[in-house]
Design a protein around this motif. Sequence first.
Motif, PDB file in Angstrom:
ATOM      1  N   SER A  68      84.059  63.031  16.151  1.00  0.00           N
ATOM      2  CA  SER A  68      84.433  64.542  16.572  1.00  0.00           C
ATOM      3  C   SER A  68      85.442  64.729  15.857  1.00  0.00           C
ATOM      4  O   SER A  68      86.600  64.240  15.939  1.00  0.00           O
ATOM      5  CB  SER A  68      84.588  64.308  18.106  1.00  0.00           C
ATOM      6  OG  SER A  68      85.078  65.670  18.215  1.00  0.00           O
ATOM      7  N   ASP A  69      85.357  65.996  15.059  1.00  0.00           N
ATOM      8  CA  ASP A  69      86.362  66.569  14.197  1.00  0.00           C
ATOM      9  C   ASP A  69      87.436  67.085  15.134  1.00  0.00           C
ATOM     10  O   ASP A  69      88.645  67.267  14.661  1.00  0.00           O
ATOM     11  CB  ASP A  69      85.929  67.479  13.342  1.00  0.00           C
ATOM     12  CG  ASP A  69      85.006  67.164  12.110  1.00  0.00           C
ATOM     13  OD1 ASP A  69      85.290  65.969  11.662  1.00  0.00           O
ATOM     14  OD2 ASP A  69      84.161  67.709  11.604  1.00  0.00           O
ATOM     15  N   GLN A  70      87.142  67.716  16.332  1.00  0.00           N
ATOM     16  CA  GLN A  70      88.091  68.340  17.012  1.00  0.00           C
ATOM     17  C   GLN A  70      88.872  67.138  17.587  1.00  0.00           C
ATOM     18  O   GLN A  70      90.065  67.395  17.894  1.00  0.00           O
ATOM     19  CB  GLN A  70      87.393  68.933  18.175  1.00  0.00           C
ATOM     20  CG  GLN A  70      88.290  69.621  19.255  1.00  0.00           C
ATOM     21  CD  GLN A  70      87.362  70.421  20.370  1.00  0.00           C
ATOM     22  OE1 GLN A  70      86.276  70.666  20.367  1.00  0.00           O
ATOM     23  NE2 GLN A  70      88.158  70.630  21.392  1.00  0.00           N
ATOM     24  N   LEU A 130      89.736  64.497  16.302  1.00  0.00           N
ATOM     25  CA  LEU A 130      90.615  64.031  15.377  1.00  0.00           C
ATOM     26  C   LEU A 130      91.640  64.930  15.229  1.00  0.00           C
ATOM     27  O   LEU A 130      92.983  64.307  14.740  1.00  0.00           O
ATOM     28  CB  LEU A 130      89.726  63.663  13.870  1.00  0.00           C
ATOM     29  CG  LEU A 130      90.485  63.376  12.855  1.00  0.00           C
ATOM     30  CD1 LEU A 130      91.131  62.092  12.923  1.00  0.00           C
ATOM     31  CD2 LEU A 130      89.656  63.253  11.492  1.00  0.00           C
ATOM     32  N   THR A 131      91.338  66.201  14.835  1.00  0.00           N
ATOM     33  CA  THR A 131      92.408  67.122  14.662  1.00  0.00           C
ATOM     34  C   THR A 131      93.239  67.093  15.863  1.00  0.00           C
ATOM     35  O   THR A 131      94.640  67.148  15.522  1.00  0.00           O
ATOM     36  CB  THR A 131      91.941  68.437  14.644  1.00  0.00           C
ATOM     37  OG1 THR A 131      90.751  68.647  13.511  1.00  0.00           O
ATOM     38  CG2 THR A 131      92.512  69.566  14.250  1.00  0.00           C
ATOM     39  N   ARG A 135      95.219  62.652  16.357  1.00  0.00           N
ATOM     40  CA  ARG A 135      95.191  61.671  15.236  1.00  0.00           C
ATOM     41  C   ARG A 135      95.945  60.447  15.424  1.00  0.00           C
ATOM     42  O   ARG A 135      95.356  59.662  14.927  1.00  0.00           O
ATOM     43  CB  ARG A 135      96.114  62.607  14.142  1.00  0.00           C
ATOM     44  CG  ARG A 135      95.550  63.816  13.656  1.00  0.00           C
ATOM     45  CD  ARG A 135      96.270  64.427  12.348  1.00  0.00           C
ATOM     46  NE  ARG A 135      95.495  65.289  11.651  1.00  0.00           N
ATOM     47  CZ  ARG A 135      94.434  64.997  10.819  1.00  0.00           C
ATOM     48  NH1 ARG A 135      94.233  64.102  10.245  1.00  0.00           N
ATOM     49  NH2 ARG A 135      94.083  66.269  10.271  1.00  0.00           N
ATOM     50  N   HIS A 137      93.421  58.506  17.496  1.00  0.00           N
ATOM     51  CA  HIS A 137      92.233  58.484  16.558  1.00  0.00           C
ATOM     52  C   HIS A 137      92.451  57.288  15.882  1.00  0.00           C
ATOM     53  O   HIS A 137      91.470  56.276  15.830  1.00  0.00           O
ATOM     54  CB  HIS A 137      91.877  59.501  15.697  1.00  0.00           C
ATOM     55  CG  HIS A 137      90.909  59.129  14.459  1.00  0.00           C
ATOM     56  ND1 HIS A 137      89.708  59.276  14.693  1.00  0.00           N
ATOM     57  CD2 HIS A 137      91.282  58.941  13.154  1.00  0.00           C
ATOM     58  CE1 HIS A 137      88.968  58.813  13.477  1.00  0.00           C
ATOM     59  NE2 HIS A 137      89.729  58.632  12.681  1.00  0.00           N
ATOM     60  N   GLU A 151      87.115  61.470   2.928  1.00  0.00           N
ATOM     61  CA  GLU A 151      85.631  61.564   2.812  1.00  0.00           C
ATOM     62  C   GLU A 151      84.657  60.081   2.584  1.00  0.00           C
ATOM     63  O   GLU A 151      83.895  60.135   3.305  1.00  0.00           O
ATOM     64  CB  GLU A 151      85.298  62.522   1.515  1.00  0.00           C
ATOM     65  CG  GLU A 151      85.726  63.836   1.769  1.00  0.00           C
ATOM     66  CD  GLU A 151      85.195  64.378   2.963  1.00  0.00           C
ATOM     67  OE1 GLU A 151      83.743  64.224   3.069  1.00  0.00           O
ATOM     68  OE2 GLU A 151      86.001  65.082   3.544  1.00  0.00           O
ATOM     69  N   LYS A 211      84.916  58.432   5.879  1.00  0.00           N
ATOM     70  CA  LYS A 211      84.164  58.734   7.130  1.00  0.00           C
ATOM     71  C   LYS A 211      82.638  58.327   6.517  1.00  0.00           C
ATOM     72  O   LYS A 211      81.804  57.950   7.598  1.00  0.00           O
ATOM     73  CB  LYS A 211      83.842  60.353   6.921  1.00  0.00           C
ATOM     74  CG  LYS A 211      85.211  60.893   7.566  1.00  0.00           C
ATOM     75  CD  LYS A 211      85.057  62.720   7.411  1.00  0.00           C
ATOM     76  CE  LYS A 211      86.464  63.080   8.132  1.00  0.00           C
ATOM     77  NZ  LYS A 211      86.242  64.653   8.013  1.00  0.00           N
ATOM     78  N   LYS A 259      76.514  65.960   5.706  1.00  0.00           N
ATOM     79  CA  LYS A 259      77.951  66.383   5.674  1.00  0.00           C
ATOM     80  C   LYS A 259      78.471  66.691   4.342  1.00  0.00           C
ATOM     81  O   LYS A 259      79.392  67.666   4.389  1.00  0.00           O
ATOM     82  CB  LYS A 259      78.892  65.047   6.317  1.00  0.00           C
ATOM     83  CG  LYS A 259      78.662  65.022   7.856  1.00  0.00           C
ATOM     84  CD  LYS A 259      79.534  63.831   8.221  1.00  0.00           C
ATOM     85  CE  LYS A 259      79.628  63.735   9.704  1.00  0.00           C
ATOM     86  NZ  LYS A 259      80.428  64.863  10.391  1.00  0.00           N
ATOM     87  N   SER A 317      80.044  70.204   3.240  1.00  0.00           N
ATOM     88  CA  SER A 317      81.548  70.104   2.560  1.00  0.00           C
ATOM     89  C   SER A 317      81.311  70.956   1.203  1.00  0.00           C
ATOM     90  O   SER A 317      82.483  71.596   0.940  1.00  0.00           O
ATOM     91  CB  SER A 317      81.902  68.633   2.163  1.00  0.00           C
ATOM     92  OG  SER A 317      83.087  68.521   1.579  1.00  0.00           O
TER      93      SER A 317
END
Length: 196
Positions: A55-57, A59-60, A63, A66, A126, A129, A185, A189
């Motif tokens: 989940s990018d949210q 992670l943001t 951190r 994570h 990158e 991931k 992805k 990107s």
Amino acid sequence: MIMLNTISQYASFDKNVGFLKFKQEVVNNQIWLIFFYIHIFSIPFCLLTGITQFSDQFLTENRKLHRIIGKVYAYNILFINFPICFLLSIFSNGGLIGITGFLVQNFLWIYFTIAAIVFIKKRNVEKHKKYMILSYSITTTAVTFRIIKNNFYQTDMPYHLFYGIVVWISLFINLLIAYFIIRKKQKLSFKGESIS
């Protein structure tokens, strides 16, 4: 739910339930049995911690958490489940097909996980991931395997042959899904870079 049902049946430590019914030749081997229970009760941590990492949210906003969860996932594989699964693979069902399938899964699992660790240490997010997706695709073969095995077995095929084939099918399916996720992805990107 599938994995929860599978794992819960072993909480009684009965040697004649579920998968253990088919392993009566080794259930009295204490080393094998201990390794089996460690694997069964530790693999949910890989499945659960892995989910949170994509989940990018999350992670943001988290951190530090994570990183901690990522370490739990990686250490679980490197120091618990890779060595244990190596031993269990050698005694797996499915004959030579099943054994080789599980061994291939196991070595891909540790390779992808180590690669993910190496790339994040190099700050290559990158590639980190990408290899985490591949690592988690191997983690979830346990789920794919049980879905196929429980729903598609036909009694006209020898069970051990079916078992071995499903090991490879589940690996192929999960790697294919991982490939398409990574491609998607990468395209997103690339589009983001083009717009900026």
